[in-house]
Each structure stands twice: as C-alpha cells, then as structure tokens.
Design a protein around this motif. Structure first.
Motif, PDB file in Angstrom:
ATOM      1  N   GLU A 117       0.858  -1.186   0.000  1.00  0.00           N
ATOM      2  CA  GLU A 117       0.000   0.000   0.000  1.00  0.00           C
ATOM      3  C   GLU A 117       0.889   1.228   0.000  1.00  0.00           C
ATOM      4  OE1 GLU A 117      -3.981  -1.053   2.558  1.00  0.00           O
ATOM      5  OE2 GLU A 117      -2.657   0.529   3.241  1.00  0.00           O
ATOM      6  N   ILE A 118       0.721   2.061  -1.011  1.00  0.00           N
ATOM      7  CA  ILE A 118       1.519   3.281  -1.086  1.00  0.00           C
ATOM      8  C   ILE A 118       0.553   4.455  -0.983  1.00  0.00           C
ATOM      9  CG2 ILE A 118       3.050   4.649  -2.552  1.00  0.00           C
ATOM     10  CD1 ILE A 118       3.234   1.488  -3.847  1.00  0.00           C
ATOM     11  N   SER A 119       0.778   5.327  -0.001  1.00  0.00           N
ATOM     12  CA  SER A 119      -0.156   6.434   0.136  1.00  0.00           C
ATOM     13  C   SER A 119       0.554   7.779   0.059  1.00  0.00           C
ATOM     14  CB  SER A 119      -0.932   6.314   1.445  1.00  0.00           C
ATOM     15  OG  SER A 119      -0.019   6.219   2.495  1.00  0.00           O
ATOM     16  N   VAL A 120      -0.138   8.721  -0.572  1.00  0.00           N
ATOM     17  CA  VAL A 120       0.376  10.083  -0.704  1.00  0.00           C
ATOM     18  C   VAL A 120      -0.624  10.999   0.001  1.00  0.00           C
ATOM     19  CG1 VAL A 120       1.046  11.893  -2.326  1.00  0.00           C
ATOM     20  CG2 VAL A 120       1.415   9.495  -2.936  1.00  0.00           C
ATOM     21  N   THR A 121      -0.153  11.640   1.067  1.00  0.00           N
ATOM     22  CA  THR A 121      -1.043  12.471   1.888  1.00  0.00           C
ATOM     23  C   THR A 121      -0.631  13.933   1.811  1.00  0.00           C
ATOM     24  OG1 THR A 121      -1.330  10.627   3.413  1.00  0.00           O
ATOM     25  CG2 THR A 121      -1.898  12.797   4.247  1.00  0.00           C
ATOM     26  N   ASP A 122      -1.636  14.800   1.644  1.00  0.00           N
ATOM     27  CA  ASP A 122      -1.315  16.234   1.619  1.00  0.00           C
ATOM     28  C   ASP A 122      -2.195  17.014   2.586  1.00  0.00           C
ATOM     29  OD1 ASP A 122      -3.790  17.233   0.353  1.00  0.00           O
ATOM     30  OD2 ASP A 122      -3.082  16.176  -1.432  1.00  0.00           O
ATOM     31  N   GLN A 123      -1.843  18.286   2.770  1.00  0.00           N
ATOM     32  CA  GLN A 123      -2.614  19.165   3.644  1.00  0.00           C
ATOM     33  C   GLN A 123      -3.317  20.220   2.790  1.00  0.00           C
ATOM     34  OE1 GLN A 123       0.834  20.318   6.035  1.00  0.00           O
ATOM     35  NE2 GLN A 123       0.071  19.070   7.723  1.00  0.00           N
ATOM     36  N   HIS A 144      -1.793  -3.235 -13.780  1.00  0.00           N
ATOM     37  CA  HIS A 144      -0.866  -3.956 -12.905  1.00  0.00           C
ATOM     38  C   HIS A 144      -1.599  -4.818 -11.876  1.00  0.00           C
ATOM     39  CE1 HIS A 144       2.101  -1.168 -14.559  1.00  0.00           C
ATOM     40  NE2 HIS A 144       3.026  -1.953 -14.059  1.00  0.00           N
ATOM     41  N   GLY A 145      -2.888  -5.002 -12.063  1.00  0.00           N
ATOM     42  CA  GLY A 145      -3.668  -5.796 -11.116  1.00  0.00           C
ATOM     43  C   GLY A 145      -3.822  -5.094  -9.779  1.00  0.00           C
ATOM     44  N   GLY A 146      -3.722  -3.775  -9.792  1.00  0.00           N
ATOM     45  CA  GLY A 146      -3.854  -3.011  -8.552  1.00  0.00           C
ATOM     46  C   GLY A 146      -5.018  -2.047  -8.606  1.00  0.00           C
ATOM     47  N   GLU A 147      -5.045  -1.104  -7.670  1.00  0.00           N
ATOM     48  CA  GLU A 147      -6.133  -0.119  -7.647  1.00  0.00           C
ATOM     49  C   GLU A 147      -5.652   1.164  -6.994  1.00  0.00           C
ATOM     50  OE1 GLU A 147      -9.309  -1.382  -5.071  1.00  0.00           O
ATOM     51  OE2 GLU A 147      -8.045  -1.193  -3.307  1.00  0.00           O
ATOM     52  N   VAL A 148      -6.421   2.227  -7.212  1.00  0.00           N
ATOM     53  CA  VAL A 148      -6.121   3.480  -6.529  1.00  0.00           C
ATOM     54  C   VAL A 148      -7.415   3.989  -5.902  1.00  0.00           C
ATOM     55  CG1 VAL A 148      -6.369   4.777  -8.716  1.00  0.00           C
ATOM     56  CG2 VAL A 148      -5.251   5.857  -6.754  1.00  0.00           C
ATOM     57  N   THR A 149      -7.320   4.462  -4.645  1.00  0.00           N
ATOM     58  CA  THR A 149      -8.509   4.990  -3.973  1.00  0.00           C
ATOM     59  C   THR A 149      -8.148   6.320  -3.334  1.00  0.00           C
ATOM     60  OG1 THR A 149      -7.901   3.742  -1.999  1.00  0.00           O
ATOM     61  CG2 THR A 149      -9.537   2.736  -3.439  1.00  0.00           C
ATOM     62  N   VAL A 150      -9.182   7.049  -2.944  1.00  0.00           N
ATOM     63  CA  VAL A 150      -8.927   8.343  -2.311  1.00  0.00           C
ATOM     64  C   VAL A 150      -9.702   8.450  -1.005  1.00  0.00           C
ATOM     65  CG1 VAL A 150     -10.757   9.491  -3.664  1.00  0.00           C
ATOM     66  CG2 VAL A 150      -8.933  10.867  -2.647  1.00  0.00           C
ATOM     67  N   TRP A 151      -9.072   9.047  -0.018  1.00  0.00           N
ATOM     68  CA  TRP A 151      -9.766   9.452   1.205  1.00  0.00           C
ATOM     69  C   TRP A 151      -9.567  10.942   1.311  1.00  0.00           C
ATOM     70  CZ3 TRP A 151      -8.704  12.542   5.164  1.00  0.00           C
ATOM     71  CH2 TRP A 151      -9.655  12.604   6.191  1.00  0.00           C
ATOM     72  N   SER A 152     -10.654  11.666   1.529  1.00  0.00           N
ATOM     73  CA  SER A 152     -10.478  13.104   1.655  1.00  0.00           C
ATOM     74  C   SER A 152     -11.692  13.731   2.313  1.00  0.00           C
ATOM     75  CB  SER A 152     -10.287  13.726   0.269  1.00  0.00           C
ATOM     76  OG  SER A 152     -10.028  15.094   0.396  1.00  0.00           O
ATOM     77  N   PRO A 192     -13.162  17.899   2.704  1.00  0.00           N
ATOM     78  CA  PRO A 192     -12.847  19.297   2.428  1.00  0.00           C
ATOM     79  C   PRO A 192     -12.237  19.963   3.665  1.00  0.00           C
ATOM     80  CG  PRO A 192     -14.982  18.740   1.527  1.00  0.00           C
ATOM     81  CD  PRO A 192     -14.537  17.547   2.310  1.00  0.00           C
ATOM     82  N   GLY A 193     -11.139  20.635   3.454  1.00  0.00           N
ATOM     83  CA  GLY A 193     -10.473  21.340   4.547  1.00  0.00           C
ATOM     84  C   GLY A 193      -9.508  20.476   5.336  1.00  0.00           C
ATOM     85  N   GLN A 194      -9.483  19.197   5.042  1.00  0.00           N
ATOM     86  CA  GLN A 194      -8.617  18.320   5.835  1.00  0.00           C
ATOM     87  C   GLN A 194      -7.601  17.541   5.006  1.00  0.00           C
ATOM     88  OE1 GLN A 194     -10.292  15.977   8.898  1.00  0.00           O
ATOM     89  NE2 GLN A 194     -12.050  17.334   9.166  1.00  0.00           N
ATOM     90  N   GLY A 195      -7.349  18.008   3.807  1.00  0.00           N
ATOM     91  CA  GLY A 195      -6.348  17.329   2.980  1.00  0.00           C
ATOM     92  C   GLY A 195      -6.870  16.062   2.328  1.00  0.00           C
ATOM     93  N   SER A 196      -5.995  15.413   1.599  1.00  0.00           N
ATOM     94  CA  SER A 196      -6.382  14.192   0.878  1.00  0.00           C
ATOM     95  C   SER A 196      -5.299  13.133   1.008  1.00  0.00           C
ATOM     96  CB  SER A 196      -6.547  14.471  -0.623  1.00  0.00           C
ATOM     97  OG  SER A 196      -7.300  15.634  -0.845  1.00  0.00           O
ATOM     98  N   THR A 197      -5.728  11.893   0.946  1.00  0.00           N
ATOM     99  CA  THR A 197      -4.780  10.773   0.866  1.00  0.00           C
ATOM    100  C   THR A 197      -5.177   9.886  -0.301  1.00  0.00           C
ATOM    101  OG1 THR A 197      -4.358  10.748   3.234  1.00  0.00           O
ATOM    102  CG2 THR A 197      -3.871   8.729   2.039  1.00  0.00           C
ATOM    103  N   PHE A 198      -4.254   9.737  -1.244  1.00  0.00           N
ATOM    104  CA  PHE A 198      -4.464   8.799  -2.353  1.00  0.00           C
ATOM    105  C   PHE A 198      -3.681   7.532  -2.032  1.00  0.00           C
ATOM    106  CE2 PHE A 198      -6.835  11.054  -5.599  1.00  0.00           C
ATOM    107  CZ  PHE A 198      -6.750  12.367  -5.145  1.00  0.00           C
ATOM    108  N   THR A 199      -4.363   6.394  -2.107  1.00  0.00           N
ATOM    109  CA  THR A 199      -3.699   5.135  -1.786  1.00  0.00           C
ATOM    110  C   THR A 199      -3.717   4.186  -2.980  1.00  0.00           C
ATOM    111  OG1 THR A 199      -4.407   5.365   0.499  1.00  0.00           O
ATOM    112  CG2 THR A 199      -3.675   3.182  -0.175  1.00  0.00           C
ATOM    113  N   VAL A 200      -2.547   3.644  -3.248  1.00  0.00           N
ATOM    114  CA  VAL A 200      -2.408   2.690  -4.338  1.00  0.00           C
ATOM    115  C   VAL A 200      -2.130   1.320  -3.732  1.00  0.00           C
ATOM    116  CG1 VAL A 200      -0.676   1.960  -6.023  1.00  0.00           C
ATOM    117  CG2 VAL A 200      -1.605   4.264  -6.138  1.00  0.00           C
TER     118      VAL A 200
END
Ligand code: ADP
Length: 268
Positions: free
Chosen positions: A183-189, A233-241, A243-251
């Motif tokens: 699981e690779i996640s990219v989190t921002d503010q 690649h047999g994988g997926e990407v999802t988002v958690w977010s 408004p006002g609290q940033g986002s995390t994209f997870t692969v």
C-alpha cells in the motif's frame, strides 16, 4: 408472450446465442461511444492552448516595437506551448493504456527506488512552494510491472499533492505491506475533495476547478492515467479526503513473489 415460451422450449441454445450476440453488440457500442467521447473531449481540450498560441504569436507580431510587451507575450507563449506538450503527452499515454494491445513490459520493480525518483522529479515544484515532501522508510518491496508506467503514476500523485496544496505545508509518502499487497499512500494538507467530486476525479478531463487546474499546468488526465496504470498492474487506486482536511491517495499493488517466477529446478 406465448411465442417467447415456445421459442425458449424449442431453441434454448439459439436464444442464448442471440442474447450473447446482443451483449457483444452492446459492448461494442459502449466502447465506440467511449472512444467518440474521448475524441470529442480531446479536440475540445486541444483547442484552448492551440488557440492561445495562435493569438499570442499574432500579438507578438503586432507589438514588435514594444519590447516589454513582446517579452510578456513570449513568456505566455512558452507557457501555453508547455501546456500543449503536457496535454499531448498525457493523451498519448492514456490512449496507449486504454488500448487492448497494452503489453506490459513486466519485470521486478523496486518500489522504494521508483518512489524516491518520483519525489525527486517533483522537488523543484515543492521547493518553489516551500512544501516538504517526506518519504517514509521502504524496506525491500518489489512489485511486478512496467517501471516507466509506475513512475508516471506515482509522479502524478505526488505532483497533484504539491500542486493543490498551499505553500508551507507537508506532503507525506508512506509504504506498508499487508500480506501480499503493498500500500503506497500520498497524503497532503491541501483543500481536500468533496464526496461528490471524489467519485468523478478519476474520469478523463474531470476537474473540480478547471481554472485552477489549468493555471497550475494540469491536463485533467493525471488521475485517469493513475487509474489505468493500476488496473494494468492488477492493482487499484482509492482516495480518502474531506474538504479542509487534505487528501490521501492510496495505491494497492500485488507484491512480487520471486518464487512464483522461478523456473522449477532440475535438482532432485
Ligand atoms: P489535473 O491535471 O486537473 O490535476 P487530475 O486527473 O490529476 O487532473 O485530477 C483531477 C482533479 O482532481 C483535479 O483537477 C483536482 O480538482 C482534483 N485533485 C487531484 N488531486 C488532488 C489533491 N491532492 N488535492 C485536491 N484536489 C485534487
């Protein structure tokens, strides 16, 4: 109604065959509709930078005597041509990924190395906004796939996190392994994304705020490319977010099991 009953009794196989054909046809029509839609969108998207380049070059000609104006227009011309180049590159990448003939140049890929490079390639943009991008520890994790495509996907996620975030914030890239998945996640503010928009951001050319996306050099295709790369690649990407609290994209990608690919040994 009676006729249908008789038909089912007499030729159930034939009916199934007809249904299958009908299904196929629906599928073909759907694919065609998607393709036509894509072509229409692409033409529309290309018109903006092409039109701007044409107008700006005329303006430069007209303002030949005014050095300051020429410099201003030239700068904008350069920006528009970069945008056009990015758009063309993304369109080519996406149509290649959407094609049925995508042959993955699969090989073992070191996740840590690819992520470090994806972060590094964005360091100028990050520095420009004083955004600190930190990459968590990655123990030897290997996936199977195309290193260039995986790089494009991760670079897009890190690039978005930086582009949509305000200055002086942080972006975190984390990796963890859960049984046979990495699981690779990219989190921002950044500003976050509403629930409704979350359902649409992976669509081609969908932007929450078109003006902002264009202004920051976005093509509207980044997440769509990420989605297709993961599907390939047999994988997926999802988002958690929120408004006002940033986002995390997870692969999520399957971990490469070396044993599975090893040739059976001849040894007794
Ligand atoms: P773009 O080139 O417009 O960034 P993308 O496909 O990468 O296209 O993203 C689609 C839309 O999703 C963006 O226009 C933006 O509105 C939203 N988005 C993507 N990443 C983020 C993020 N990290 N924070 C907030 N919004 C985002």
């Amino acid at each position: 109604q009676g006729a249908i009953v008789v038909h089912v009794r007499v030729a159930p196989l034939a009916e199934r065959y007809v249904l299958l054909l009908a299904d196929d046809r629906t599928e073909i029509t759907r694919t065609e509709a998607i393709r036509n839609d894509f072509v229409a969108n692409v033409s529309h998207e290309l018109k903006t930078p092409v039109g701007a380049i044409s107008l700006l070059s005329e303006a430069i000609e007209d303002a030949a005597e005014d050095e300051a104006a020429v410099r201003r227009f030239t700068k904008r011309l350069h920006k528009e041509s970069l945008r056009l180049a990015a758009l063309v590159q993304d369109i080519i990448e996406l149509s290649r990924l959407q094609g049925t003939d995508v042959v993955l140049q699969g090989r073992p890929v070191d996740v840590g190395r690819i992520l470090a490079e994806a972060v590094d390639r964005n360091h100028l943009t990050a520095e420009g906004k004083n955004i600190k991008v930190s990459l968590g520890q990655v123990d030897d994790v290997v996936v199977h796939g195309d290193p260039d495509l995986l790089m494009t996907a991760f670079r897009n996620l890190v690039d978005n996190a930086i582009r949509y975030s305000p200055e002086n914030t942080k972006v975190g890239v984390g990796v963890r392994v859960r049984s046979n998945l990495v699981e690779i996640s990219v989190t921002d503010q950044g500003p976050g994304i509403s629930q409704d928009d979350q359902e649409r951001i992976f669509e081609r050319f969908y932007r929450v705020d078109a003006a902002r996306s264009r202004q920051t050099g976005g093509t509207g295709l980044g997440l769509s490319i990420v989605k297709h790369v993961m599907a390939n690649h047999g994988g997926e990407v999802t988002v958690w977010s929120q408004p006002g609290q940033g986002s995390t994209f997870t692969v999520r990608l399957p971990v490469y099991e070396e044993d599975a690919a090893t040739e059976p040994s001849d040894a007794p």
